[in-house]
Design a protein around this motif. Structure first.
Motif, PDB file in Angstrom:
ATOM      1  N   LEU A  40       0.833  -1.209   0.000  1.00 35.96           N
ATOM      2  CA  LEU A  40       0.000   0.000   0.000  1.00 35.96           C
ATOM      3  C   LEU A  40       0.867   1.258   0.000  1.00 35.96           C
ATOM      4  O   LEU A  40       0.609   2.209  -0.742  1.00 35.96           O
ATOM      5  CB  LEU A  40      -0.924   0.017   1.218  1.00 35.96           C
ATOM      6  CG  LEU A  40      -2.121  -0.916   1.180  1.00 35.96           C
ATOM      7  CD1 LEU A  40      -2.819  -0.935   2.537  1.00 35.96           C
ATOM      8  CD2 LEU A  40      -3.088  -0.479   0.096  1.00 35.96           C
ATOM      9  N   ASP A  41       1.906   1.250   0.820  1.00 36.46           N
ATOM     10  CA  ASP A  41       2.797   2.398   0.890  1.00 36.46           C
ATOM     11  C   ASP A  41       3.543   2.593  -0.434  1.00 36.46           C
ATOM     12  O   ASP A  41       3.634   3.712  -0.940  1.00 36.46           O
ATOM     13  CB  ASP A  41       3.794   2.206   2.034  1.00 36.46           C
ATOM     14  CG  ASP A  41       4.689   3.409   2.220  1.00 36.46           C
ATOM     15  OD1 ASP A  41       4.185   4.443   2.704  1.00 36.46           O
ATOM     16  OD2 ASP A  41       5.882   3.328   1.878  1.00 36.46           O
ATOM     17  N   LEU A  42       4.034   1.516  -1.006  1.00 37.65           N
ATOM     18  CA  LEU A  42       4.729   1.588  -2.291  1.00 37.65           C
ATOM     19  C   LEU A  42       3.804   2.127  -3.371  1.00 37.65           C
ATOM     20  O   LEU A  42       4.195   2.973  -4.183  1.00 37.65           O
ATOM     21  CB  LEU A  42       5.265   0.210  -2.681  1.00 37.65           C
ATOM     22  CG  LEU A  42       5.955   0.136  -4.045  1.00 37.65           C
ATOM     23  CD1 LEU A  42       7.170   1.041  -4.091  1.00 37.65           C
ATOM     24  CD2 LEU A  42       6.333  -1.302  -4.360  1.00 37.65           C
ATOM     25  N   SER A  43       2.565   1.676  -3.374  1.00 37.50           N
ATOM     26  CA  SER A  43       1.593   2.140  -4.355  1.00 37.50           C
ATOM     27  C   SER A  43       1.377   3.648  -4.255  1.00 37.50           C
ATOM     28  O   SER A  43       1.284   4.342  -5.266  1.00 37.50           O
ATOM     29  CB  SER A  43       0.267   1.405  -4.145  1.00 37.50           C
ATOM     30  OG  SER A  43      -0.710   1.918  -5.001  1.00 37.50           O
ATOM     31  N   ARG A  44       1.322   4.152  -3.027  1.00 35.20           N
ATOM     32  CA  ARG A  44       1.148   5.604  -2.855  1.00 35.20           C
ATOM     33  C   ARG A  44       2.339   6.374  -3.402  1.00 35.20           C
ATOM     34  O   ARG A  44       2.176   7.429  -4.010  1.00 35.20           O
ATOM     35  CB  ARG A  44       0.931   5.920  -1.382  1.00 35.20           C
ATOM     36  CG  ARG A  44      -0.438   5.517  -0.918  1.00 35.20           C
ATOM     37  CD  ARG A  44      -0.743   6.118   0.450  1.00 35.20           C
ATOM     38  NE  ARG A  44      -2.029   5.642   0.895  1.00 35.20           N
ATOM     39  CZ  ARG A  44      -2.197   4.718   1.822  1.00 35.20           C
ATOM     40  NH1 ARG A  44      -1.162   4.184   2.424  1.00 35.20           N
ATOM     41  NH2 ARG A  44      -3.404   4.328   2.163  1.00 35.20           N
ATOM     42  N   TRP A  45       3.545   5.854  -3.218  1.00 35.33           N
ATOM     43  CA  TRP A  45       4.729   6.518  -3.777  1.00 35.33           C
ATOM     44  C   TRP A  45       4.692   6.491  -5.300  1.00 35.33           C
ATOM     45  O   TRP A  45       4.995   7.492  -5.960  1.00 35.33           O
ATOM     46  CB  TRP A  45       6.014   5.862  -3.280  1.00 35.33           C
ATOM     47  CG  TRP A  45       6.411   6.300  -1.911  1.00 35.33           C
ATOM     48  CD1 TRP A  45       6.284   5.585  -0.752  1.00 35.33           C
ATOM     49  CD2 TRP A  45       6.980   7.556  -1.535  1.00 35.33           C
ATOM     50  NE1 TRP A  45       6.744   6.325   0.302  1.00 35.33           N
ATOM     51  CE2 TRP A  45       7.174   7.534  -0.142  1.00 35.33           C
ATOM     52  CE3 TRP A  45       7.341   8.700  -2.243  1.00 35.33           C
ATOM     53  CZ2 TRP A  45       7.730   8.608   0.547  1.00 35.33           C
ATOM     54  CZ3 TRP A  45       7.888   9.768  -1.549  1.00 35.33           C
ATOM     55  CH2 TRP A  45       8.076   9.717  -0.169  1.00 35.33           C
ATOM     56  N   LEU A  46       4.339   5.351  -5.859  1.00 37.08           N
ATOM     57  CA  LEU A  46       4.371   5.203  -7.322  1.00 37.08           C
ATOM     58  C   LEU A  46       3.283   5.998  -8.029  1.00 37.08           C
ATOM     59  O   LEU A  46       3.461   6.415  -9.173  1.00 37.08           O
ATOM     60  CB  LEU A  46       4.271   3.727  -7.696  1.00 37.08           C
ATOM     61  CG  LEU A  46       5.463   2.864  -7.263  1.00 37.08           C
ATOM     62  CD1 LEU A  46       5.216   1.405  -7.612  1.00 37.08           C
ATOM     63  CD2 LEU A  46       6.755   3.358  -7.889  1.00 37.08           C
ATOM     64  N   THR A  47       2.138   6.221  -7.371  1.00 35.46           N
ATOM     65  CA  THR A  47       1.063   6.982  -8.005  1.00 35.46           C
ATOM     66  C   THR A  47       1.172   8.477  -7.738  1.00 35.46           C
ATOM     67  O   THR A  47       0.383   9.255  -8.260  1.00 35.46           O
ATOM     68  CB  THR A  47      -0.322   6.493  -7.532  1.00 35.46           C
ATOM     69  OG1 THR A  47      -0.411   6.662  -6.111  1.00 35.46           O
ATOM     70  CG2 THR A  47      -0.570   5.053  -7.923  1.00 35.46           C
ATOM     71  N   GLY A  48       2.134   8.888  -6.942  1.00 33.04           N
ATOM     72  CA  GLY A  48       2.332  10.303  -6.671  1.00 33.04           C
ATOM     73  C   GLY A  48       1.496  10.846  -5.537  1.00 33.04           C
ATOM     74  O   GLY A  48       1.392  12.060  -5.377  1.00 33.04           O
ATOM     75  N   SER A  49       0.885   9.979  -4.745  1.00 34.22           N
ATOM     76  CA  SER A  49       0.100  10.448  -3.605  1.00 34.22           C
ATOM     77  C   SER A  49       0.992  11.117  -2.566  1.00 34.22           C
ATOM     78  O   SER A  49       0.556  12.031  -1.877  1.00 34.22           O
ATOM     79  CB  SER A  49      -0.649   9.291  -2.952  1.00 34.22           C
ATOM     80  OG  SER A  49      -1.607   8.775  -3.836  1.00 34.22           O
ATOM     81  N   TYR A  50       2.216  10.619  -2.444  1.00 34.23           N
ATOM     82  CA  TYR A  50       3.186  11.255  -1.558  1.00 34.23           C
ATOM     83  C   TYR A  50       3.999  12.209  -2.426  1.00 34.23           C
ATOM     84  O   TYR A  50       4.559  11.818  -3.440  1.00 34.23           O
ATOM     85  CB  TYR A  50       4.150  10.240  -0.947  1.00 34.23           C
ATOM     86  CG  TYR A  50       3.542   9.275   0.034  1.00 34.23           C
ATOM     87  CD1 TYR A  50       2.563   9.653   0.932  1.00 34.23           C
ATOM     88  CD2 TYR A  50       3.990   7.966   0.089  1.00 34.23           C
ATOM     89  CE1 TYR A  50       2.029   8.767   1.843  1.00 34.23           C
ATOM     90  CE2 TYR A  50       3.464   7.068   1.007  1.00 34.23           C
ATOM     91  CZ  TYR A  50       2.493   7.472   1.872  1.00 34.23           C
ATOM     92  OH  TYR A  50       1.977   6.595   2.776  1.00 34.23           O
ATOM     93  N   ALA A  51       4.038  13.447  -2.047  1.00 30.23           N
ATOM     94  CA  ALA A  51       4.827  14.417  -2.794  1.00 30.23           C
ATOM     95  C   ALA A  51       5.415  15.428  -1.825  1.00 30.23           C
ATOM     96  O   ALA A  51       4.788  15.791  -0.830  1.00 30.23           O
ATOM     97  CB  ALA A  51       3.962  15.123  -3.827  1.00 30.23           C
TER      98      ALA A  51
END
Length: 66
Positions: A40-51
């Motif tokens: 889940l955390d990796l997915s957020r990084w890859l989709t740009g949710s974390y910026a």
């Protein structure tokens, strides 16, 4: 004496709260509690949710004055 292999030693880490759900972390998925939370955390990084927010640098003047 020559062909003996040493067991792989991994340092112990103190369990901490999983950043996703708050459960204690596991050694295999540290700092997460499970593969699901890690994904889940990796997915957020890859989709740009974390910026990281970018602020304009105010120390540079807009126009060059000499």
């Amino acid at each position: 004496m020559g062909n003996e292999s040493k067991p792989r030693v991994e340092p112990l880490r103190k369990p901490r709260e999983c950043p996703e759900c708050g459960r204690p972390s596991t050694r295999e998925n540290y700092p997460f509690c499970s593969d699901r939370c890690r994904q889940l955390d990796l997915s957020r990084w890859l989709t740009g949710s974390y910026a990281i927010p970018v602020a304009e640098d105010e120390s540079k003047p807009d126009s060059e004055e000499y």
